[in-house]
Design an enzyme around this catalytic site. Structure first.
Site, mmCIF file in Angstrom:
data_model
loop_
_atom_site.group_PDB
_atom_site.id
_atom_site.type_symbol
_atom_site.label_atom_id
_atom_site.label_comp_id
_atom_site.label_asym_id
_atom_site.label_seq_id
_atom_site.Cartn_x
_atom_site.Cartn_y
_atom_site.Cartn_z
ATOM 1 N N ALA A 1 -7.290 -8.836 -1.694
ATOM 2 C CA ALA A 1 -7.083 -7.404 -1.920
ATOM 3 C C ALA A 1 -8.441 -6.756 -1.698
ATOM 4 O O ALA A 1 -9.335 -6.927 -2.512
ATOM 5 C CB ALA A 1 -6.569 -7.132 -3.323
ATOM 6 N N CYS A 2 -8.595 -6.031 -0.614
ATOM 7 C CA CYS A 2 -9.938 -5.770 -0.099
ATOM 8 C C CYS A 2 -10.084 -4.335 0.403
ATOM 9 O O CYS A 2 -9.172 -3.527 0.327
ATOM 10 C CB CYS A 2 -10.229 -6.720 1.064
ATOM 11 S SG CYS A 2 -9.577 -8.385 0.855
ATOM 12 N N GLY A 3 -11.274 -4.063 0.937
ATOM 13 C CA GLY A 3 -11.531 -2.808 1.625
ATOM 14 C C GLY A 3 -11.636 -3.050 3.117
ATOM 15 O O GLY A 3 -12.258 -4.012 3.554
ATOM 16 N N SER B 1 -14.597 -5.646 3.398
ATOM 17 C CA SER B 1 -15.196 -6.087 2.147
ATOM 18 C C SER B 1 -14.124 -6.800 1.344
ATOM 19 O O SER B 1 -13.073 -6.221 1.061
ATOM 20 C CB SER B 1 -15.732 -4.885 1.364
ATOM 21 O OG SER B 1 -16.189 -5.272 0.090
ATOM 22 N N ASN C 1 -6.054 -5.823 4.169
ATOM 23 C CA ASN C 1 -6.116 -5.465 2.758
ATOM 24 C C ASN C 1 -4.722 -5.637 2.176
ATOM 25 O O ASN C 1 -3.798 -4.912 2.551
ATOM 26 C CB ASN C 1 -6.581 -4.013 2.581
ATOM 27 C CG ASN C 1 -6.448 -3.552 1.139
ATOM 28 O OD1 ASN C 1 -6.535 -4.350 0.220
ATOM 29 N ND2 ASN C 1 -6.240 -2.256 0.943
#
Length: 541
Positions: free
Chosen positions: A39-41, A256, A278
């Site tokens: 679960a990201c940017g 990220s 994401n």
């Protein structure tokens, strides 16, 4: 939270271990490596007209830094879950460094390059490089040279430093006799793909030492990936290449990482070869199993006899994002356009969409027989080095927003405000819709709208005609032969032998047979667990 999120979970391997000895843990306790999710940017910056500049890369890295809170770190604030950037092949920069290292590069497109994560032990590393060179030569291509990528690990935490690889860059020259018979310009890209797939399989099988620390970030004639187990602000510190003014690109995709309930690692950082992701893929186990089942039936006019060198398509050691990328890469190189492949893997909710165009509905219905949806809350940015775009899952459970500027830049990210754009320079802005695609084509120099993309893809083949001619419905199958009804004594004997009780018959089976639904009840179940029962139990118990 401060400027990034802290991630709990299992401890990482000891920092006293050498990098080549560090392995991701196997299944233990409540941890299962098959449950790896992110679960990201995610974001990208692109010049719509395809004009290369260092400014694009610098802006994308600024987007990455502003997505710092989207990533995570462990108990050490200077050990990140991962950060990286994908950009177009920076030919001028690579040409200059190749000359310094004593070899020359041919024209763009006539060579491929990529970063490799290798063991820090020099003798082990050299053995792996020699094996890789043998594979390249056996595929008719030439290794032009190697380069040790400059890195600076001073800002890294002990955990990231303890598992740090040795980063090398390889340059592979194209065989002049290689003919692009398909006309799509991907002949050399397919050869590089086969080389990488063979290297993954054969080096891990044949090499005892250091094989677990062998990873190819990318190997392409179009794109280059820099990534690692880093925080967003550490990326340019760790890779000084990225601040060189000669690093020019017309598009750059950044990521990220927040490794949700999983282990961060250098290889699981994004971007991958085609995407940054994401979210999560919740249907992963079925997706993987179906891909394995199809591998025995693979045929491709574009790959020819090389198709047998590709399996396994899905890297079992990757995260859900990496596995999605594995399949997307194969679909594109096997002849489908990038939007076509994305539509296959993340279809719109089409079956009950009353207003959908029939040609588009036929496209989705046809491909539902070839590829099951990779479903879950996901926002995916994707690129082949010329086109770049993003898509949301059918439910739109992950955010993505974009800005288009008057000087032909597009900034897309998992949230708004990732780059300071003067309001007077904003031409339009918006957010991605569930199941909708946003695409920038740098060759055509324009944004291609969702309706145009899907209309073009859906009309490439006569999908409705193929469905009408070849789809078999269940009610068209010949009737099943009648099953003789067993006599009462024989039936009773079988019911007793297989553990059926009077209660099963009266409360469960009879309502199902009479009404076609499961029985509904509210009483407690005092039947012993199968493992504790003194009586034989049915298999499904």
């Amino acid at each position: 939270m401060d400027n990034h999120q802290h991630r709990g979970g299992l401890p990482l391997p000891s920092i006293n271990q050498r990098p080549e000895a560090i392995r991701a843990p196997g299944k233990q306790g409540l941890y299962d490596p098959t449950r790896e999710h992110d679960a990201c940017g995610v974001g990208f910056v692109v010049d719509i007209k395809g004009r290369k500049s260092h400014r694009i890369l610098a802006q994308a890295i600024q987007v990455l830094r502003n997505l710092d809170h989207r990533g995570a770190c462990g108990c050490e604030v200077n050990t990140g879950d991962g950060a990286g950037v994908l950009l177009q092949m920076p030919h001028t920069f690579l040409q200059n460094i190749a000359e310094k290292d004593g070899f020359a590069l041919p024209a763009p497109g006539d060579y491929g390059s990529g970063l490799l994560f290798l063991p820090r032990n020099a003798s082990k590393r050299r053995r792996l490089e020699q094996k890789f060179e043998q594979i390249v030569q056996s595929e008719g291509q030439t290794v032009l040279g190697w380069r040790t990528v400059p890195t600076n690990n001073k800002s890294l935490g002990e955990t990231a430093r303890g598992s740090e690889p040795f980063v090398r860059q390889v340059f592979v020259g194209r065989d002049p006799s290689l003919v692009d018979e398909s006309g799509d310009g991907l002949a050399f890209e397919r050869v590089l793909y086969v080389i990488r797939k063979r290297a993954y399989s054969e080096i891990r099988i044949s090499t005892q030492d250091g094989a677990d620390f062998w990873y190819v970030c990318s190997l392409s004639c179009k794109t280059l990936v820099y990534k690692g187990m880093l925080l967003t602000e550490q990326l340019t510190d760790y890779y000084p290449d990225l601040v060189d003014p000669g690093m020019e690109t017309a598009l750059a995709m950044v990521h990220s990482r927040f490794s949700t309930n999983t282990f961060p690692s250098w290889d699981r950082s994004h971007p991958y070869r085609y995407l940054a992701h994401n979210g999560e893929i919740n249907t992963l186990r079925g997706n993987i199993n179906w891909m394995h089942a199809r591998e025995a039936l693979f045929e491709s006019a574009l790959f020819g006899e090389d198709i047998v060198k590709i399996p396994p398509v899905v890297n079992p050691n990757g995260s859900d994002s990496a596995m999605f990328d594995n399949v997307l890469e194969l679909l594109v190189l096997a002849g489908r356009s990038l939007p076509h492949a994305i539509m296959m893997m993340i279809p719109e909710p089409w079956s009950n969409h009353a207003g959908m165009d029939d040609d588009l509905r036929a496209f989705y219905q046809y491909h539902s027989s070839l590829m099951e949806p990779w479903d879950g809350p996901a926002s995916i940015a994707f690129t082949d080095g010329k086109k770049i775009g993003a898509v949301l899952d059918r439910n739109g459970l992950r955010p993505s927003r974009y800005y288009v500027t008057k000087d032909d830049l597009v900034i897309m990210a998992s949230e708004a405000g990732v780059l300071d754009i003067p309001p007077e320079n904003v031409l339009r802005k918006g957010r991605l819709q569930p199941g909708r695609m946003f695409l920038v084509d740098t060759e055509e120099g324009r944004i291609v709208e969702d309706d145009e993309i899907k209309r073009q893809v859906a009309n490439e083949r006569p999908y409705r005609q193929w469905l009408n001619e070849h789809l078999v419905h269940l009610d068209q199958l010949p009737p099943a032969p009648e099953v003789p009804v067993p006599d009462h004594d024989t039936l009773l004997q079988r019911q007793l032998a297989f553990g059926y009780t009077y209660e099963d018959q009266r409360i469960i089976l009879m309502p199902m047979a009479r009404d076609g639904v499961d029985a509904v009840g509210s009483m407690g179940n005092d039947t012993p667990l199968a493992a504790l029962s003194s009586k034989p139990r049915l298999l499904f118990d």
